[in-house]
Scaffold this active site. Structure first.
Site, mmCIF file in Angstrom:
data_model
loop_
_atom_site.group_PDB
_atom_site.id
_atom_site.type_symbol
_atom_site.label_atom_id
_atom_site.label_comp_id
_atom_site.label_asym_id
_atom_site.label_seq_id
_atom_site.Cartn_x
_atom_site.Cartn_y
_atom_site.Cartn_z
ATOM 1 N N ASN A 67 -3.705 3.452 11.752
ATOM 2 C CA ASN A 67 -4.364 4.003 12.935
ATOM 3 C C ASN A 67 -5.401 3.022 13.473
ATOM 4 O O ASN A 67 -5.981 2.245 12.713
ATOM 5 C CB ASN A 67 -5.102 5.295 12.563
ATOM 6 C CG ASN A 67 -4.190 6.506 12.599
ATOM 7 O OD1 ASN A 67 -3.244 6.564 13.385
ATOM 8 N ND2 ASN A 67 -4.481 7.494 11.772
ATOM 9 N N GLU B 204 -12.189 4.792 8.242
ATOM 10 C CA GLU B 204 -11.680 3.727 9.134
ATOM 11 C C GLU B 204 -12.457 3.736 10.459
ATOM 12 O O GLU B 204 -11.856 3.852 11.540
ATOM 13 C CB GLU B 204 -10.186 3.937 9.363
ATOM 14 C CG GLU B 204 -9.365 3.821 8.077
ATOM 15 C CD GLU B 204 -7.883 4.042 8.328
ATOM 16 O OE1 GLU B 204 -7.492 5.189 8.636
ATOM 17 O OE2 GLU B 204 -7.121 3.068 8.219
ATOM 18 N N SER C 288 -6.788 12.278 8.523
ATOM 19 C CA SER C 288 -6.949 11.345 7.397
ATOM 20 C C SER C 288 -8.422 10.947 7.192
ATOM 21 O O SER C 288 -8.867 10.801 6.052
ATOM 22 C CB SER C 288 -6.074 10.112 7.597
ATOM 23 O OG SER C 288 -6.278 9.532 8.873
ATOM 24 N N GLY D 289 0.842 -1.203 0.000
ATOM 25 C CA GLY D 289 0.000 0.000 0.000
ATOM 26 C C GLY D 289 0.875 1.249 0.000
ATOM 27 O O GLY D 289 1.224 1.759 1.065
ATOM 28 N N ASN E 109 -6.688 10.675 17.833
ATOM 29 C CA ASN E 109 -7.517 10.272 16.691
ATOM 30 C C ASN E 109 -9.008 10.208 17.027
ATOM 31 O O ASN E 109 -9.840 10.595 16.194
ATOM 32 C CB ASN E 109 -7.067 8.907 16.140
ATOM 33 C CG ASN E 109 -5.737 8.973 15.408
ATOM 34 O OD1 ASN E 109 -4.857 8.142 15.611
ATOM 35 N ND2 ASN E 109 -5.557 9.959 14.543
ATOM 36 N N ASN F 241 -10.353 12.821 14.465
ATOM 37 C CA ASN F 241 -10.663 12.250 13.142
ATOM 38 C C ASN F 241 -12.162 12.260 12.866
ATOM 39 O O ASN F 241 -12.612 12.740 11.828
ATOM 40 C CB ASN F 241 -10.104 10.828 13.022
ATOM 41 C CG ASN F 241 -8.595 10.826 12.882
ATOM 42 O OD1 ASN F 241 -7.911 11.589 13.549
ATOM 43 N ND2 ASN F 241 -8.068 9.986 12.017
ATOM 44 N N LYS G 29 -2.200 7.067 20.839
ATOM 45 C CA LYS G 29 -2.487 7.669 19.526
ATOM 46 C C LYS G 29 -3.987 7.932 19.399
ATOM 47 O O LYS G 29 -4.414 8.946 18.840
ATOM 48 C CB LYS G 29 -1.976 6.730 18.421
ATOM 49 C CG LYS G 29 -2.148 7.264 17.013
ATOM 50 C CD LYS G 29 -0.931 8.013 16.529
ATOM 51 C CE LYS G 29 -1.202 9.008 15.424
ATOM 52 N NZ LYS G 29 -1.559 8.492 14.147
ATOM 53 N N GLY H 59 0.794 4.641 -0.417
ATOM 54 C CA GLY H 59 0.094 5.926 -0.452
ATOM 55 C C GLY H 59 0.849 6.916 0.412
ATOM 56 O O GLY H 59 2.098 6.939 0.407
ATOM 57 N N ALA H 60 0.108 7.707 1.196
ATOM 58 C CA ALA H 60 0.716 8.758 2.018
ATOM 59 C C ALA H 60 1.770 8.201 2.980
ATOM 60 O O ALA H 60 2.876 8.729 3.078
ATOM 61 C CB ALA H 60 -0.385 9.469 2.808
#
Ligand SMILES: NC(=O)C1=CN([C@@H]2O[C@H](COP(=O)(O)OP(=O)(O)OC[C@H]3O[C@@H](n4cnc5c(N)ncnc54)[C@H](OP(=O)(O)O)[C@@H]3O)[C@@H](O)[C@H]2O)C=CC1
Ligand SMILES: CC(C)(CO)C(=O)C(=O)O
Length: 305
Positions: free
Chosen positions: A104, A268, A256, A9, A190, A194, A186, A11-12
């Site tokens: 995450n 997510e 994100s 994967g 989040n 998020n 974390k 990506g970012a």
């Protein structure tokens, strides 16, 4: 110890960490999805707050079966795509490979461990703000550190070497004993930011500038601390005010999940909301406010259709 790396994967997150490792001279094998052909022809570009670079020759693959076996595999998919791992991982693994889930949320390694009970599995917490802005083009805006910890079948020698390789590549990386605590720490950021950025269609700065939403953020943080402690992660409330203040000082930021919402991609929700709510429930604690946000997010995701 010389390690070779696989990125599942790109990506970012995969492009950022994998890109820095490749730039430092490590063998990095990248699995691409929609960008494969573009990267084959044009390479991978990283615009970083620490300096831009362009990797012209990239070990790019579009099928995991074509990749070499890797000592260390960074899984950098969105957690919403993790169902493909059961089929995809075996071809990149040898018997001592270490799989690191740089994602995450909570309960990610537990789920993978059910499918790969004899594999070394670790987790990675990325404290970075980056996004894929175009084909084969990653923008890194701020921060960048990575925290690593084992979930099962610890191989400290390999994890320490990963940390050394990343540090040599210019990435701040540290290894911790308690992955569960690191994941809950974390989540302290989040869970309030998020999802609430999606529900209120706002950036972080707006959430902490308004008295009511700042209170909501703070309530969610206290709830996360309580849940973490029920789940064996001794998180403290000391960091809450400081975290809110530092988010206030940050440039307005779209987490994100907010970007996923803006681009109508699956969010997510399971990893960042449902799994913590469920684990806390099993430990005897009801994350009332968090599960309200969780339900609102599932509702919002339904409206995509
Ligand atoms: N971005 C950030 O700043 C941060 C992200 N995180 C976490 O890191 C994790 C990864 O997020 P992020 O890097 O932002 O996500 P991205 O969407 O940028 O990257 C995921 C990559 O996986 C690729 N992919 C999807 N399906 C497949 C497939 N079947 N085969 C191969 N590749 C596939 C996507 O391809 P395609 O390019 O075609 O879309 C994409 O490049 C998430 O859990 C996120 O929450 C954590 C901290 C910060
Ligand atoms: C904390 C932050 C903003 C970056 O590390 C993140 O995890 C996200 O955007 O989801």
């Amino acid at each position: 110890m010389e390690l070779n790396y696989g990125i599942i994967g790109t990506g970012a997150i995969g492009g950022f960490y994998g890109g820095f490792l490749a730039k430092s001279g490590k063998e990095v094998n990248f699995l691409f999805n929609s960008d494969f052909q573009h990267v084959k022809e044009n390479g991978l570009k990283i615009d970083s707050s620490t300096g831009n670079f362009h990797l012209k020759q990239v070990n790019a693959y579009n099928k995991s079966e074509d990749m070499p076996k890797c000592d260390v595999v960074f899984v950098c998919l969105k957690t919403t795509t993790n169902h493909i791992l059961k089929e995809m991982l075996p071809s990149v693994m040898h018997k001592n490979s270490v799989i690191i889930m740089i994602q995450n949320g909570l309960g990610i390694e537990k789920k993978l461990a059910k499918e790969f009970p004899d594999t070394s599995i670790a987790g990675g917490l990325a404290f970075v703000a980056s996004s894929k802005i175009d084909k084969g083009h990653i923008a890194h805006y701020d921060y960048g550190s990575l925290t690593l910890g084992f979930y099962q079948k610890a191989n400290d020698e390999v994890l320490n070497q990963v940390s050394i390789d990343l540090n040599n590549a210019g990435i701040e990386c540290n290894c911790v004993e308690d992955l569960n605590l690191a994941r809950w720490k974390k989540l302290l950021w989040n869970i309030p930011f998020n999802g609430v950025c999606v529900v209120l269609n706002a950036k972080t700065k707006e959430l902490v500038s308004n008295e009511e939403s700042r209170k909501l953020v703070s309530d969610l943080m206290y709830e996360v601390v309580e849940a973490a402690n029920h789940c064996g992660a001794p998180l403290k409330t000391d960091a809450i005010d400081e975290m809110i203040d530092s988010t206030f000082k940050m440039k307005p930021y779209a987490p994100s999940m907010k970007l996923d919402f803006d681009f109508k991609r699956p969010m997510e929700i399971e990893a960042i909301y449902s799994n913590p709510v469920q684990e806390a429930k099993e430990a005897g604690y009801d994350m009332k406010v968090t599960s309200t946000i969780e339900k609102q997010l599932y509702f919002i995701q339904e409206t995509y259709k």
